[in-house]
Design a protein around this motif. Structure first.
Motif, PDB file in Angstrom:
ATOM      1  N   THR A 102       0.831  -1.206   0.000  1.00 39.88           N
ATOM      2  CA  THR A 102       0.000   0.000   0.000  1.00 39.88           C
ATOM      3  C   THR A 102       0.866   1.257   0.000  1.00 39.88           C
ATOM      4  O   THR A 102       0.586   2.225  -0.744  1.00 39.88           O
ATOM      5  CB  THR A 102      -0.915  -0.003   1.244  1.00 39.88           C
ATOM      6  OG1 THR A 102      -1.713  -1.190   1.225  1.00 39.88           O
ATOM      7  CG2 THR A 102      -1.823   1.205   1.247  1.00 39.88           C
ATOM      8  N   GLU A 103       1.924   1.261   0.806  1.00 33.47           N
ATOM      9  CA  GLU A 103       2.824   2.419   0.830  1.00 33.47           C
ATOM     10  C   GLU A 103       3.501   2.600  -0.521  1.00 33.47           C
ATOM     11  O   GLU A 103       3.631   3.735  -1.014  1.00 33.47           O
ATOM     12  CB  GLU A 103       3.865   2.226   1.930  1.00 33.47           C
ATOM     13  CG  GLU A 103       3.292   2.301   3.343  1.00 33.47           C
ATOM     14  CD  GLU A 103       4.330   2.004   4.402  1.00 33.47           C
ATOM     15  OE1 GLU A 103       5.491   1.699   4.021  1.00 33.47           O
ATOM     16  OE2 GLU A 103       3.998   2.095   5.612  1.00 33.47           O
ATOM     17  N   GLN A 106       0.948   4.036  -2.878  1.00 29.38           N
ATOM     18  CA  GLN A 106       0.739   5.458  -2.617  1.00 29.38           C
ATOM     19  C   GLN A 106       1.895   6.292  -3.158  1.00 29.38           C
ATOM     20  O   GLN A 106       1.687   7.347  -3.771  1.00 29.38           O
ATOM     21  CB  GLN A 106       0.575   5.683  -1.112  1.00 29.38           C
ATOM     22  CG  GLN A 106      -0.752   5.178  -0.558  1.00 29.38           C
ATOM     23  CD  GLN A 106      -0.869   5.383   0.936  1.00 29.38           C
ATOM     24  OE1 GLN A 106       0.103   5.743   1.601  1.00 29.38           O
ATOM     25  NE2 GLN A 106      -2.049   5.137   1.488  1.00 29.38           N
TER      26      GLN A 106
END
Length: 200
Positions: A102-103, A106
């Motif tokens: 997810t990081e 992003q």
């Protein structure tokens, strides 16, 4: 010696059976023959006797299976705990991997957004510069066209003025020029011819 040990072992195994027989067969008969005031102490004594006898039987014959059962339960519980710990560790790894993904997503989205903004700004600047150059070229073309038209208009105006002057001269000069003027024009022409001959 050997026979004594076998008999002793045999006797050790039969003692619980003998005590059970006595408690179940003989003692109730004695209790029935006793007077009623002995009934309450007898019942209490029998409860304790039965409890102790049951505890001894469970201890003697149930200790091994109970140990095996508890050992099996312990091993099974340990196995289940190990499986749960492994599953917990796997879930934690999956959660950490998902968080890391997810990081990264992003960060990738932020980079893509910045790149798209930069591309949009560059395209906008290119369109503005192209519009400026096109407008400058159009202005230059319009200016050149206007200058050409002005020059054409001036030429046309000069020609029209020349035609008007010539027309006026042809209509007005014959009435204004006298013989003296004709003689003077003739003299000036002859002088000019003489000068040209002298230069040759």
């Amino acid at each position: 010696m050997i026979t004594y040990r076998r008999i002793e072992a045999h006797d050790n195994k039969t003692w619980p059976a003998i005590l059970t027989f006595l408690s179940l067969v003989l003692l109730p008969g004695i209790a029935l023959a006793a007077s009623p005031e002995w009934r309450a102490p007898y019942d209490l004594a029998m409860k304790w006797f039965n409890f102790i006898l049951l505890s001894a039987v469970i201890y003697k014959y149930g200790r091994g299976p109970m140990k095996q059962f508890l050992s099996g339960q312990k091993e099974e519980t340990a196995t289940e705990l190990k499986a749960l710990e492994d599953e917990k560790a796997r879930y934690i790894d999956e959660i950490n991997a998902a968080r890391l993904q997810t990081e990264e997503n992003q960060q990738r989205l932020l980079e893509m957004k910045d790149r798209l903004i930069a591309q949009g700004e560059a395209h906008k600047q290119a369109v503005i510069e192209q519009a400026h150059s096109q407008s400058a070229a159009m202005i230059e073309a319009a200016r050149a066209k206007m200058e050409t038209r002005i020059l054409q208009a001036k030429t046309k105006l000069k020609m029209e003025l020349a035609d008007m002057a010539f027309e006026q001269a042809t209509t007005r000069l014959p009435g204004l020029i006298t013989d003296i003027d004709n003689q003077m024009f003739l003299d000036n022409y002859m002088k000019g011819m003489q000068i040209e001959q002298d230069q040759v």
